[in-house]
Design a protein around this motif. Structure first.
Motif, short mmCIF file in Angstrom:
data_model
loop_
_atom_site.label_atom_id
_atom_site.label_comp_id
_atom_site.label_asym_id
_atom_site.label_seq_id
_atom_site.Cartn_x
_atom_site.Cartn_y
_atom_site.Cartn_z
N ARG A 12 -1.58 8.87 -8.74
CA ARG A 12 -2.59 8.15 -7.98
C ARG A 12 -2.99 6.90 -8.80
O ARG A 12 -3.07 5.86 -8.32
CB ARG A 12 -3.54 9.01 -7.56
CG ARG A 12 -3.24 9.75 -6.07
CD ARG A 12 -4.24 10.76 -5.83
NE ARG A 12 -5.32 10.12 -5.25
CZ ARG A 12 -6.54 10.72 -4.92
NH1 ARG A 12 -6.56 12.06 -5.31
NH2 ARG A 12 -7.68 10.26 -4.50
N ILE A 13 -3.08 7.27 -10.00
CA ILE A 13 -3.53 6.05 -10.88
C ILE A 13 -2.68 4.95 -11.11
O ILE A 13 -3.01 3.89 -10.75
CB ILE A 13 -3.99 6.60 -12.20
CG1 ILE A 13 -5.26 7.34 -12.08
CG2 ILE A 13 -4.10 5.31 -13.25
CD1 ILE A 13 -5.85 8.19 -13.17
N LEU A 14 -1.48 5.37 -11.32
CA LEU A 14 -0.64 4.15 -11.31
C LEU A 14 0.05 3.63 -10.24
O LEU A 14 0.64 2.65 -10.14
CB LEU A 14 0.75 4.87 -12.08
CG LEU A 14 0.68 5.19 -13.47
CD1 LEU A 14 1.95 5.64 -14.21
CD2 LEU A 14 0.31 3.95 -14.24
N ALA A 15 -0.48 4.26 -8.89
CA ALA A 15 -0.08 3.47 -7.68
C ALA A 15 -1.10 2.49 -7.52
O ALA A 15 -1.12 1.61 -6.35
CB ALA A 15 -0.13 4.67 -6.70
N VAL A 16 -1.83 2.13 -8.51
CA VAL A 16 -2.88 0.99 -8.20
C VAL A 16 -2.32 -0.33 -7.65
O VAL A 16 -1.31 -0.81 -8.33
CB VAL A 16 -3.85 0.79 -9.66
CG1 VAL A 16 -2.81 0.29 -10.79
CG2 VAL A 16 -4.89 -0.17 -9.12
N LYS A 17 -2.86 -0.81 -6.59
CA LYS A 17 -2.11 -2.19 -6.06
C LYS A 17 -3.33 -3.14 -6.32
O LYS A 17 -2.87 -4.25 -6.60
CB LYS A 17 -1.92 -1.96 -4.60
CG LYS A 17 -0.55 -1.11 -4.34
CD LYS A 17 0.64 -1.82 -4.18
CE LYS A 17 1.68 -1.12 -4.32
NZ LYS A 17 1.80 0.17 -4.63
N ASP A 18 -4.50 -2.88 -5.89
CA ASP A 18 -5.44 -4.06 -5.77
C ASP A 18 -6.57 -3.48 -6.57
O ASP A 18 -7.22 -2.54 -6.42
CB ASP A 18 -5.77 -4.26 -4.35
CG ASP A 18 -7.00 -5.47 -4.20
OD1 ASP A 18 -6.79 -6.22 -4.94
OD2 ASP A 18 -7.72 -5.07 -3.46
N LEU A 19 -6.73 -4.35 -7.69
CA LEU A 19 -7.80 -3.77 -8.67
C LEU A 19 -9.01 -5.16 -8.43
O LEU A 19 -8.62 -6.01 -8.63
CB LEU A 19 -7.38 -3.99 -10.01
CG LEU A 19 -7.78 -3.16 -11.15
CD1 LEU A 19 -7.99 -1.76 -10.62
CD2 LEU A 19 -7.07 -3.38 -12.44
N PRO A 20 -10.10 -4.61 -7.85
CA PRO A 20 -11.36 -5.44 -7.53
C PRO A 20 -11.92 -5.75 -8.64
O PRO A 20 -11.92 -5.18 -9.93
CB PRO A 20 -11.89 -4.69 -6.57
CG PRO A 20 -11.83 -3.21 -6.90
CD PRO A 20 -10.43 -3.31 -7.38
N THR A 21 -12.57 -6.87 -8.53
CA THR A 21 -13.66 -7.24 -9.90
C THR A 21 -15.09 -7.60 -9.17
O THR A 21 -15.40 -7.19 -7.94
CB THR A 21 -13.12 -8.52 -10.69
OG1 THR A 21 -13.78 -8.68 -11.71
CG2 THR A 21 -13.17 -9.87 -9.58
#
Lengths: 279, 319
Positions: A12-21
């Motif tokens: 699930r962690i490596l499936a990160v698509k959109d990292l918000p800031t």
């Protein structure tokens, strides 16, 4: 911890698509990008205070499409190579956290503080390119951000464990997730083709002597992390000042007086960025 | 439409062959472009077409599916299987019912037209085919930057327009020794990085016109208006010198030079790569022909190469 649960967390962690800031940084960088008068240096400076945007540009420039994966460790260089259109695209496609929590603001400050501290440590140790060290310092807790975004329910659990057992963030992560943010960092760095030097700082800052190729980098981030916690700039999610590994200082050939002059330099740096705020 | 003056980037009248027995189709084709821009020649059968095709290849070939003897698809394959003719753009004409039967990986056509051919659609499709082929043909296979044909065309266009431009010839010093030590794929990394620096630097300077091309190997060119070309050179030099060390192994990076053995087994040292830029100035629009520009460039390049560090040399001659 059951192996399959650990594997599920990793997936699930490596499936990160959109990292918000954080919205404040994004507003500022948006303003700069839309202003025809602003320079690459100005944009680089704002981006280099934001762990998520920095990670995004470095991930992009090191992607195989550009043809030189794993080579670029500097945000400034990344911007030169990506160019205006691509940077603008990255910024447009970046979202902000739905809910701004105090802990995220604290983590952002901690990462900027660590970046500044790493640059000071590297300079004091006589290393030539302090920017690489500060980038590694900036990204050293990125794994915490990614885990929070991808596994929001687990973030609460980690916080509870820290409170109940009075342990450090990494120990709590290992109890709840099965691994710490340093492992997450290693996976992300591999997944995104980040240069090995950055990877080692991100992945080994808790056990710097275990770094295989660039122990000096890992030691710089280790010492930087320690110093910024000592000075209580920002918050890494727990109140512990992590133990300083004396071997790290030895490897960097830094003595007590060096640490003092680093701290002096760092105080000045913190004053310089005192108008920087994320909330 | 721009086609009324020239087709794609052709500066001359283009020659097109149509291998078709269909008189009506040929009439439609003849009307696609004005007569002064294109001439169409009809071959009713394959037999009549082949020899002319091979000795005097056209700029565009249209092949009808409905041919006696050798089938349309086979004519296309024949042309495309010969490396000499492979770049020739081929348009395949067929009935809509046949679309599902065509295997496009076998029939290596560049475009198709459906029968009966619609004149408006044909004009767009044929123009697009020509432009697409000329773009992909000339592009450098590594960097995808425009290559020599486009570069020369661009320079000549600016000369003809009497623009005061600066034409910068860029190449890398010690690229060969880097390649020898690190291998070609690491060398390609450096070329791709250099291309990005050039593109972003030149595009980053707000100018009325600008251009970046890849001559081949470690030779590039860029063009900017004369009054700002120096600014571009300075930025390229600064950026290249800052970034290139990242492409060396840590030991060489720390040493600031590479150490390798030559064929005799002797240890030799080479400096890190540097960028040399020679700028030809079309001051007061005195240049008349591309050839003059390249002649001046070669002389300046020698001068730029005398400096072992990254540098640029500007053509200071007046008149």
């Amino acid at each position: 911890m059951a192996q399959d649960l650990r594997t599920e967390h990793k997936g699930r962690i490596l499936a990160v698509k959109d990292l918000p800031t954080l919205p404040k940084v994004l507003d500022e960088v948006n303003r700069l990008v839309e202003d025809p008068e602003s320079s690459t240096e100005q944009i680089a400076k704002v981006i280099s205070y934001d762990q998520v945007l920095s990670a995004k540009v470095l991930k992009m420039v090191n992607s195989p499409i550009y043809g030189f994966p794993g080579r670029i460790a500097s945000v400034q260089h990344a911007l030169v190579l990506l160019g205006y259109n691509v940077i603008r695209g990255i910024i447009i496609s970046t979202s902000v956290f739905d809910i701004m929590t105090q802990s995220m603001v604290g983590l952002w400050e901690h990462s900027v503080g660590c970046a500044l501290a790493c640059a000071e440590v590297a300079r004091q140790a006589g290393f030539e390119d302090p920017e690489e060290y500060s980038v590694s310092g900036l990204l050293h807790d990125l794994g915490k951000v990614v885990a929070t975004v991808q596994l929001p329910e687990i973030k609460t659990e980690i916080e509870q464990v820290i409170k109940d057992k009075d342990i450090g963030y990494r120990d709590a992560e290992r109890q709840v997730l099965g691994f710490g943010h340093d492992r997450i960092n290693a996976w992300l760095a591999d997944h995104w083709n980040l240069p090995p030097k950055l990877r080692e700082g991100m992945a080994h800052h808790h056990k710097p002597l275990s770094a295989e190729f660039y122990p000096a980098m890992a030691c710089v981030v280790h010492v930087g992390d320690f110093l910024v916690r000592l000075m209580e700039y920002g918050s890494a999610g727990d109140d512990n000042v992590s133990a300083l590994d004396p071997q790290a200082l030895k490897l960097l050939k830094l003595g007590q007086s060096d640490l003092e002059s680093i701290l002096d330099g760092l105080c000045d740096k913190f004053i310089e960025v005192s108008d920087l705020s994320f909330d | 439409m721009a086609d009324s003056t020239s087709i794609c980037s052709f500066q001359r009248r283009i020659r097109c062959y149509a291998v078709t027995p269909d008189e009506e189709l040929f009439e439609v084709l003849e009307d696609v472009w004005p007569e002064e821009n294109a001439v169409w020649i009809q071959f009713p059968s394959t037999a009549e077409a082949l020899e002319v095709l091979f000795t005097e290849p056209p700029d565009l070939l249209l092949v009808d599916d409905r041919l006696e003897g050798m089938k349309g698809a086979d004519v296309v394959s024949l042309v495309k299987s010969e490396n000499v003719y492979r770049q020739l753009p081929v348009v395949y004409c067929l009935a809509p019912e046949l679309l599902d039967q065509v295997s496009w990986s076998k029939v290596e056509a560049d475009e198709f037209l459906l029968l009966p051919v619609d004149a408006r659609e044909a004009r767009s499709r044929l123009s697009l085919t020509l432009c697409r082929v000329s773009r992909s043909l000339d592009a450098n296979p590594l960097t995808r930057l425009p290559g020599n044909t486009t570069i020369i065309q661009r320079i000549q266009d600016l000369i003809d327009a009497k623009e005061e431009f600066g034409l910068a010839y860029v190449d890398l010093d010690h690229f060969k020794s880097f390649n020898d030590k690190y291998g070609f794929s690491r060398g390609d990394e450096v070329l791709l990085m250099s291309a990005r620096i050039l593109v972003n630097t030149v595009r980053g300077i707000k100018a009325r016109y600008s251009f970046v091309g890849h001559v081949g190997g470690d030779d590039f060119v860029f063009i900017l208006p004369l009054d700002i070309v120096e600014q571009g050179c300075a930025q390229v030099v600064e950026r290249f010198d800052a970034i290139v060390p990242s492409f060396y192994d840590p030991e060489d990076q720390a040493r600031g030079k590479i150490v390798s053995k030559d064929r005799q087994g002797k240890t030799r040292e080479f400096p890190l790569m540097a960028v040399s830029i020679a700028v030809v100035a079309n001051r007061e629009a005195k240049l008349e022909h591309f050839g003059q520009a390249s002649e001046i460039a070669m002389a300046l390049k020698k001068k730029a190469k005398e400096n072992p560090k990254s540098c640029y040399v500007l053509d200071r001659r007046h008149g």
